[in-house]
Design a protein around this motif. Sequence first.
Motif, PDB file in Angstrom:
ATOM      1  N   ARG A   1      -5.396   7.540 -13.867  1.00  7.94           N
ATOM      2  CA  ARG A   1      -4.226   7.781 -13.019  1.00  7.94           C
ATOM      3  C   ARG A   1      -4.389   6.999 -11.728  1.00  7.94           C
ATOM      4  NH1 ARG A   1      -6.074  12.648 -14.772  1.00  7.94           N
ATOM      5  NH2 ARG A   1      -4.795  13.821 -16.252  1.00  7.94           N
ATOM      6  N   PRO A   2      -3.294   6.530 -11.164  1.00 12.65           N
ATOM      7  CA  PRO A   2      -3.417   5.830  -9.879  1.00 12.65           C
ATOM      8  C   PRO A   2      -3.737   6.811  -8.760  1.00 12.65           C
ATOM      9  CG  PRO A   2      -1.108   6.109 -10.460  1.00 12.65           C
ATOM     10  CD  PRO A   2      -1.899   6.573 -11.654  1.00 12.65           C
ATOM     11  N   ASP A   3      -4.416   6.313  -7.742  1.00 13.39           N
ATOM     12  CA  ASP A   3      -4.596   7.069  -6.508  1.00 13.39           C
ATOM     13  C   ASP A   3      -3.390   6.818  -5.617  1.00 13.39           C
ATOM     14  OD1 ASP A   3      -7.452   8.204  -6.605  1.00 13.39           O
ATOM     15  OD2 ASP A   3      -7.747   6.116  -7.159  1.00 13.39           O
ATOM     16  N   VAL A   4      -3.030   7.810  -4.837  1.00 11.52           N
ATOM     17  CA  VAL A   4      -1.893   7.684  -3.923  1.00 11.52           C
ATOM     18  C   VAL A   4      -2.434   7.482  -2.509  1.00 11.52           C
ATOM     19  CG1 VAL A   4       0.177   8.763  -2.994  1.00 11.52           C
ATOM     20  CG2 VAL A   4      -0.462   9.137  -5.398  1.00 11.52           C
ATOM     21  N   VAL A   5      -2.075   6.355  -1.918  1.00 12.23           N
ATOM     22  CA  VAL A   5      -2.559   6.005  -0.584  1.00 12.23           C
ATOM     23  C   VAL A   5      -1.385   6.004   0.383  1.00 12.23           C
ATOM     24  CG1 VAL A   5      -3.688   4.229   0.800  1.00 12.23           C
ATOM     25  CG2 VAL A   5      -4.413   4.621  -1.561  1.00 12.23           C
ATOM     26  N   GLN A   6      -1.561   6.652   1.520  1.00 15.88           N
ATOM     27  CA  GLN A   6      -0.517   6.693   2.534  1.00 15.88           C
ATOM     28  C   GLN A   6      -0.496   5.373   3.294  1.00 15.88           C
ATOM     29  OE1 GLN A   6       1.564   9.405   2.977  1.00 15.88           O
ATOM     30  NE2 GLN A   6       2.770   8.094   4.342  1.00 15.88           N
ATOM     31  N   VAL A   7       0.633   4.680   3.268  1.00 16.11           N
ATOM     32  CA  VAL A   7       0.799   3.427   4.009  1.00 16.11           C
ATOM     33  C   VAL A   7       2.038   3.541   4.880  1.00 16.11           C
ATOM     34  CG1 VAL A   7      -0.405   1.970   2.365  1.00 16.11           C
ATOM     35  CG2 VAL A   7       2.007   2.394   2.018  1.00 16.11           C
ATOM     36  N   ALA A   8       1.822   3.449   6.206  1.00 15.65           N
ATOM     37  CA  ALA A   8       2.922   3.611   7.160  1.00 15.65           C
ATOM     38  C   ALA A   8       3.647   4.922   6.857  1.00 15.65           C
ATOM     39  CB  ALA A   8       3.850   2.401   7.107  1.00 15.65           C
ATOM     40  N   GLN A   9       4.952   4.853   6.575  1.00 16.90           N
ATOM     41  CA  GLN A   9       5.739   6.049   6.306  1.00 16.90           C
ATOM     42  C   GLN A   9       5.961   6.263   4.822  1.00 16.90           C
ATOM     43  OE1 GLN A   9       6.425   8.016   8.930  1.00 16.90           O
ATOM     44  NE2 GLN A   9       5.307   6.458  10.102  1.00 16.90           N
ATOM     45  N   ASP A  10       5.220   5.562   4.008  1.00 14.14           N
ATOM     46  CA  ASP A  10       5.437   5.615   2.565  1.00 14.14           C
ATOM     47  C   ASP A  10       4.110   5.844   1.846  1.00 14.14           C
ATOM     48  OD1 ASP A  10       6.786   5.564   0.204  1.00 14.14           O
ATOM     49  OD2 ASP A  10       7.428   3.478   0.320  1.00 14.14           O
ATOM     50  N   GLU A  11       4.199   5.944   0.531  1.00  9.59           N
ATOM     51  CA  GLU A  11       3.006   6.097  -0.290  1.00  9.59           C
ATOM     52  C   GLU A  11       2.883   4.944  -1.270  1.00  9.59           C
ATOM     53  OE1 GLU A  11       3.491   9.908  -2.102  1.00  9.59           O
ATOM     54  OE2 GLU A  11       2.475  10.967  -0.452  1.00  9.59           O
ATOM     55  N   GLN A  12       1.664   4.552  -1.565  1.00  4.63           N
ATOM     56  CA  GLN A  12       1.399   3.429  -2.459  1.00  4.63           C
ATOM     57  C   GLN A  12       0.501   3.903  -3.599  1.00  4.63           C
ATOM     58  OE1 GLN A  12       1.908  -0.362  -2.213  1.00  4.63           O
ATOM     59  NE2 GLN A  12       1.348   0.096  -4.338  1.00  4.63           N
ATOM     60  N   ASP A  13       0.941   3.654  -4.846  1.00  4.36           N
ATOM     61  CA  ASP A  13       0.079   3.909  -5.993  1.00  4.36           C
ATOM     62  C   ASP A  13      -0.957   2.804  -6.089  1.00  4.36           C
ATOM     63  OD1 ASP A  13       1.398   6.196  -6.701  1.00  4.36           O
ATOM     64  OD2 ASP A  13       2.497   5.333  -8.375  1.00  4.36           O
ATOM     65  N   VAL A  14      -2.209   3.177  -6.227  1.00  3.80           N
ATOM     66  CA  VAL A  14      -3.297   2.210  -6.340  1.00  3.80           C
ATOM     67  C   VAL A  14      -4.020   2.426  -7.667  1.00  3.80           C
ATOM     68  CG1 VAL A  14      -5.465   1.374  -5.363  1.00  3.80           C
ATOM     69  CG2 VAL A  14      -3.592   2.052  -3.847  1.00  3.80           C
ATOM     70  N   HIS A  15      -3.916   1.445  -8.536  1.00  2.00           N
ATOM     71  CA  HIS A  15      -4.634   1.484  -9.801  1.00  2.00           C
ATOM     72  C   HIS A  15      -5.998   0.820  -9.616  1.00  2.00           C
ATOM     73  CE1 HIS A  15      -0.365   1.835 -10.813  1.00  2.00           C
ATOM     74  NE2 HIS A  15      -0.746   2.484 -11.895  1.00  2.00           N
ATOM     75  N   GLY A  16      -6.849   0.968 -10.588  1.00  2.00           N
ATOM     76  CA  GLY A  16      -8.164   0.351 -10.473  1.00  2.00           C
ATOM     77  C   GLY A  16      -8.812   0.162 -11.824  1.00  2.00           C
ATOM     78  N   TYR A  17      -9.658  -0.858 -11.912  1.00  2.00           N
ATOM     79  CA  TYR A  17     -10.475  -1.059 -13.100  1.00  2.00           C
ATOM     80  C   TYR A  17     -11.842  -1.539 -12.643  1.00  2.00           C
ATOM     81  CZ  TYR A  17      -8.885  -5.947 -12.505  1.00  2.00           C
ATOM     82  OH  TYR A  17      -8.588  -7.195 -12.006  1.00  2.00           O
ATOM     83  N   PHE A  18     -12.875  -1.272 -13.453  1.00  8.47           N
ATOM     84  CA  PHE A  18     -14.205  -1.627 -12.986  1.00  8.47           C
ATOM     85  C   PHE A  18     -15.179  -1.845 -14.128  1.00  8.47           C
ATOM     86  CE2 PHE A  18     -13.760   2.960 -13.057  1.00  8.47           C
ATOM     87  CZ  PHE A  18     -14.937   3.425 -13.627  1.00  8.47           C
ATOM     88  N   ALA A  19     -16.147  -2.691 -13.843  1.00  7.25           N
ATOM     89  CA  ALA A  19     -17.304  -2.887 -14.709  1.00  7.25           C
ATOM     90  C   ALA A  19     -18.432  -2.053 -14.136  1.00  7.25           C
ATOM     91  CB  ALA A  19     -17.688  -4.364 -14.750  1.00  7.25           C
TER      92      ALA A  19
END
Length: 270
Positions: free
Chosen positions: A192-210
């Motif tokens: 699931r994406p993480d939700v990051v607060q940016v200014a007055q809005d929210e941003q979904d942040v996906h991620g992948y990793f080795a």
Amino acid sequence: VATLLAIALEQGWIDDVHQRVADLLPEHSVHPKLAALTLEDVLTHRSGVRNHRSLADVDLFLKEEPEAPPGTVYAYSNFAPNLLTAILDRIAKQGTTGAASDVPALAQEHLFGPLDIEVTEWRKGPHGVPEGANGLHMTARGLARLGYLLQRGGRWEDKQLLPLGWVEAATEHRVEVDRQKGYGYLIWVRRRPDVVQVAQDEQDVHGYFAYGHRGQFVAVYPELDLLVVTTADATDATRDTYFVPDLLHDFVRRFVFPAIAQSHYAPVEK
């Protein structure tokens, strides 16, 4: 190893990830129930074959009766990816890869060399072919260069090393692992994406990793244009290091994401 396979696709040495392993390793005897095993099944840890040290030998692995039909059940295997290095080694020895005559030479010419990565060790398996899942040693900067290649969609400087669309395909959530993680092509994916607060809005942040042995970690978060690399020895006999990537991601989520968001979206004083 998945990135090397992508290079083989870009070069035309392999047609696609749906090719059967048996067709690419015709000199090996294959159990009838593994006849349909594909590259994609191996990339997603759905070979169906048990994870056991005795199956490090590709020949023995392919003769083993699977516990589940290929492509149906996720079960992490340290030995299934050896099939991929064996295939790449066979391609190199056929003379179709230019001056490269084995996997290390192929990797040096087409991946490590262009990225200026120094590999100090790559552990070999029973037939002298490098292992597909373990034993590759490089510095944190080398890991960062591999991560940066993925972060830029397989492009390095002015050259496209990986097929267009490969990174998106490789980092797609293809199989479920646990409530935190899924899996793509030999790479972990946040479910699931993480939700990051940016200014007055929210941003979904996906991620992948080795995730390498005990805290060797390369994470890419595309929405924040963020690449995180750690090298560590997370040795603790009382804990399962399987959870180390979750702990590392939690640290990044709690402390790095807010700092990135604030610096990207902070108002500029005039």
